[in-house]
Each structure stands twice: as structure tokens, then as C-alpha cells.
Design an enzyme around this catalytic site. Structure first.
Site, PDB file in Angstrom:
ATOM      1  N   ASP A 258      13.930  -8.409   2.214  1.00 42.77           N
ATOM      2  CA  ASP A 258      13.270  -7.500   1.266  1.00 42.77           C
ATOM      3  C   ASP A 258      12.394  -6.494   2.001  1.00 42.77           C
ATOM      4  O   ASP A 258      12.256  -6.549   3.235  1.00 42.77           O
ATOM      5  CB  ASP A 258      12.439  -8.296   0.239  1.00 42.77           C
ATOM      6  CG  ASP A 258      11.441  -9.261   0.885  1.00 42.77           C
ATOM      7  OD1 ASP A 258      11.275  -9.235   2.116  1.00 42.77           O
ATOM      8  OD2 ASP A 258      10.830 -10.046   0.152  1.00 42.77           O
TER       9      ASP A 258
ATOM     10  N   ASN B 171       3.337 -17.364  -6.729  1.00 37.76           N
ATOM     11  CA  ASN B 171       3.843 -17.365  -8.109  1.00 37.76           C
ATOM     12  C   ASN B 171       5.280 -17.897  -8.188  1.00 37.76           C
ATOM     13  O   ASN B 171       5.922 -17.796  -9.228  1.00 37.76           O
ATOM     14  CB  ASN B 171       3.767 -15.950  -8.694  1.00 37.76           C
ATOM     15  CG  ASN B 171       4.615 -14.945  -7.922  1.00 37.76           C
ATOM     16  OD1 ASN B 171       5.228 -15.286  -6.905  1.00 37.76           O
ATOM     17  ND2 ASN B 171       4.661 -13.709  -8.392  1.00 37.76           N
TER      18      ASN B 171
ATOM     19  N   HIS C  95       7.839 -16.753  -6.425  1.00 38.69           N
ATOM     20  CA  HIS C  95       8.891 -15.771  -6.147  1.00 38.69           C
ATOM     21  C   HIS C  95       9.670 -16.129  -4.885  1.00 38.69           C
ATOM     22  O   HIS C  95       9.172 -16.814  -3.991  1.00 38.69           O
ATOM     23  CB  HIS C  95       8.336 -14.334  -6.096  1.00 38.69           C
ATOM     24  CG  HIS C  95       7.527 -13.970  -4.893  1.00 38.69           C
ATOM     25  ND1 HIS C  95       6.627 -12.928  -4.908  1.00 38.69           N
ATOM     26  CD2 HIS C  95       7.459 -14.485  -3.630  1.00 38.69           C
ATOM     27  CE1 HIS C  95       6.076 -12.817  -3.722  1.00 38.69           C
ATOM     28  NE2 HIS C  95       6.555 -13.756  -2.927  1.00 38.69           N
TER      29      HIS C  95
ATOM     30  N   GLU D 235      10.496 -11.551  -8.673  1.00 35.34           N
ATOM     31  CA  GLU D 235       9.313 -12.088  -9.336  1.00 35.34           C
ATOM     32  C   GLU D 235       9.707 -12.995 -10.512  1.00 35.34           C
ATOM     33  O   GLU D 235      10.859 -12.958 -10.970  1.00 35.34           O
ATOM     34  CB  GLU D 235       8.447 -10.921  -9.835  1.00 35.34           C
ATOM     35  CG  GLU D 235       7.927 -10.018  -8.719  1.00 35.34           C
ATOM     36  CD  GLU D 235       6.782 -10.621  -7.910  1.00 35.34           C
ATOM     37  OE1 GLU D 235       6.806 -11.837  -7.623  1.00 35.34           O
ATOM     38  OE2 GLU D 235       5.858  -9.867  -7.550  1.00 35.34           O
TER      39      GLU D 235
HETATM   40  P1  PGA Z   1       4.148 -15.994   3.366  1.00 34.02           P
HETATM   41  O1  PGA Z   1       4.846 -15.187   2.165  1.00 34.02           O
HETATM   42  O2  PGA Z   1       5.254 -16.588   4.168  1.00 34.02           O
HETATM   43  O3  PGA Z   1       3.365 -14.961   4.121  1.00 34.02           O
HETATM   44  O4  PGA Z   1       3.300 -17.063   2.720  1.00 34.02           O
HETATM   45  C1  PGA Z   1       5.815 -15.796   1.375  1.00 34.02           C
HETATM   46  C2  PGA Z   1       6.072 -14.978   0.142  1.00 34.02           C
HETATM   47  O5  PGA Z   1       5.125 -14.419  -0.428  1.00 34.02           O
HETATM   48  O6  PGA Z   1       7.210 -14.939  -0.318  1.00 34.02           O
END
Ligand code: PGA
Length: 236
Positions: free
Chosen positions: A65, A134, A136, A141
Site C-alpha cells: 500500500d 482498528n 485494518h 479499513e
Molecule cells: P505497524 O503498522 O506495523 O507500524 O504497527 C501496521 C498497520 O497499521 O497496518
């Protein structure tokens, strides 16, 4: 869903890195979708350490992404969390790695390009990602249909706010461009990694709540080969 709890971030990352190495040694032309963020950083380091010459000669990487409107040169971009730590050290040439161009004037065409690439490869072999607070996956989302391929998403306030941790200056984040949840479901192996106590609540929800588009990571439970690998701090 295969839930495995590892003693710590080190053990979790070791397992994830060794899984990727074993996979590419069995299937040298694998297509692997990798995530940015803090979670996979040690896995990337270990993959680079374990890689022998030619292990990645035929592997294609697809970046999961990107933040819409963010330049690849921005140290907070998703690309900046993958390229210097994985695809450059592994010497993956440009034709075998895809990053979303989040500055494109035609984001739909960018999505189509990534969809076509993944389809041409016969789908993803491995998709290995972290998880948002959350629930995701990528920038899919809560509420995103499980039936979507790459698309532009509207970010929840929590994602825009947690995302500030990647940037040195306050940065407006409102949309993402992301590989879709159908790509997860169609991948031969889907892996979600989580470490640290800040992930404990969401991991508890993934384990205990029913499968629902309101909780994207719950799709692991309907995946034929879905893995949730966490450390003890994030586990329940
Ligand atoms: P992080 O992000 O690996 O920095 O915790 C994961 C995400 O938000 O999908």
C-alpha cells in the site's frame, strides 16, 4: 486460522523470515506482497541476512500500500519502509518489484496496473502484513468489502493519526491506495504479524469476534491458509 504465539518479537520475526526463505527455496518464482510499517522490519532484516546468492533471482515483490499524495522520497512513505530494508539489499531489479505510485494523476490506473500484475503472476503466493489498531489490513479499513481488489480507500481518523509516527512533520493523510482484501483471500498463504502490547486488544478481537467486514483481519478465519503470528505481548 493458524494462531501461533512466539516468546518475543525476535522469535516471531525469525519464524516469519524462515518461512519466506523456505517458501522461495521451494518456489523460486514466488510473488510476495510485503507491508511497510514497524512490524515487519526485523523480518526483513533477517530475510536479508539469510538470503544466499540466487534465492531471490526470480521472486517478484509487490508492496502492499501507500499513502495517497505522499512522494516515494518522503521518509514516511510506505516505500521508504520497504525498499532500503528489503528490495535494495536483495538486489531486486525494478521489473520484479512494484510500488504504488501514490502521486499518479490516475490512481485507478495504478490500481489496475497492480491488479493486472498480480493476476499475471497467478495470484500472490504470500501476503505478509502487520495489523492496524482498528483491524485494518493494508489500508483496507473496517467496512471494506472482502470482494475488492486494489483500490483507493478513505482513511479512518485513527489510521491518519497513528500514521503520524512514520513522519517527522505533521502530515495530512486522508486516503490510501492498497492491495485489496480479495487479494488476501486469494493468496496461497496469508500471514498477519503482530507484536507488542499495543496490539493486544485488536488481536483479542480477531481471535474472539466472528468473521465480519467490520474487522478486516477476521478474514484470516475463512482463508484456506491463514496465519496469525503474534508475540506474547500481543497475544492473549
Ligand atoms: P505497524 O503498522 O506495523 O507500524 O504497527 C501496521 C498497520 O497499521 O497496518
Amino acid at each position: 486460522m493458524n494462531l501461533q504465539i512466539f516468546s518475543d518479537y525476535e522469535a516471531l520475526s525469525e519464524h516469519a523470515a524462515q518461512f519466506v526463505m523456505n517458501y522461495v527455496r521451494q518456489k523460486p518464482n514466488a510473488t510476495i506482497c510485503v507491508a511497510s510499517g514497524e512490524t515487519p522490519m526485523l523480518t526483513f532484516k533477517k530475510i536479508v541476512e539469510k538470503a544466499q546468492p540466487h534465492d531471490f533471482d526470480e521472486v517478484t515483490f509487490v508492496a502492499l500500500d501507500e499513502w495517497v499524495g505522499i512522494s516515494p522520497d518522503n521518509p514516511g512513505s510506505c516505500r521508504a519502509y520497504i525498499e532500503p530494508y528489503l528490495t535494495l539489499p536483495l538486489n531486486i531489479p525494478a521489473e520484479r518489484v512494484s510500488y504504488f505510485d501514490a502521486l499518479s494523476a490516475d490512481l485507478e490506473a495504478e490500481c489496475a496496473r497492480v491488479n493486472d500484475l498480480i493476476a499475471a503472476k497467478g495470484g500472490l503466493d504470500i501476503i505478509m502484513v502487520g495489523i492496524g489498531l482498528n483491524g485494518h489490513l493494508g489500508l483496507n479499513e473496517p467496512g471494506t468489502s472482502f470482494d475488492t481488489y486494489a483500490h483507493v480507500s478513505e482513511l479512518e481518523p485513527i489510521t491518519a493519526s497513528v500514521g503520524q509516527k512514520y513522519f517527522t512533520n505533521e502530515t495530512t493523510l486522508s486516503q490510501g491506495i492498497t492491495v485489496g482484501l480479495k487479494h488476501f483471500l486469494e493468496a496461497k498463504v496469508a500471514i498477519v504479524l503482530a507484536n507488542g502490547s499495543r496490539k493486544k486488544d485488536i488481536i483479542g478481537r480477531v481471535i474472539n469476534e466472528p468473521v465480519s467486514e467490520a474487522l478486516p483481519a477476521s478474514l484470516l478465519k475463512i482463508h484456506a491458509n491463514g496465519h496469525l503470528w503474534v508475540d506474547e505481548a500481543a497475544g492473549v
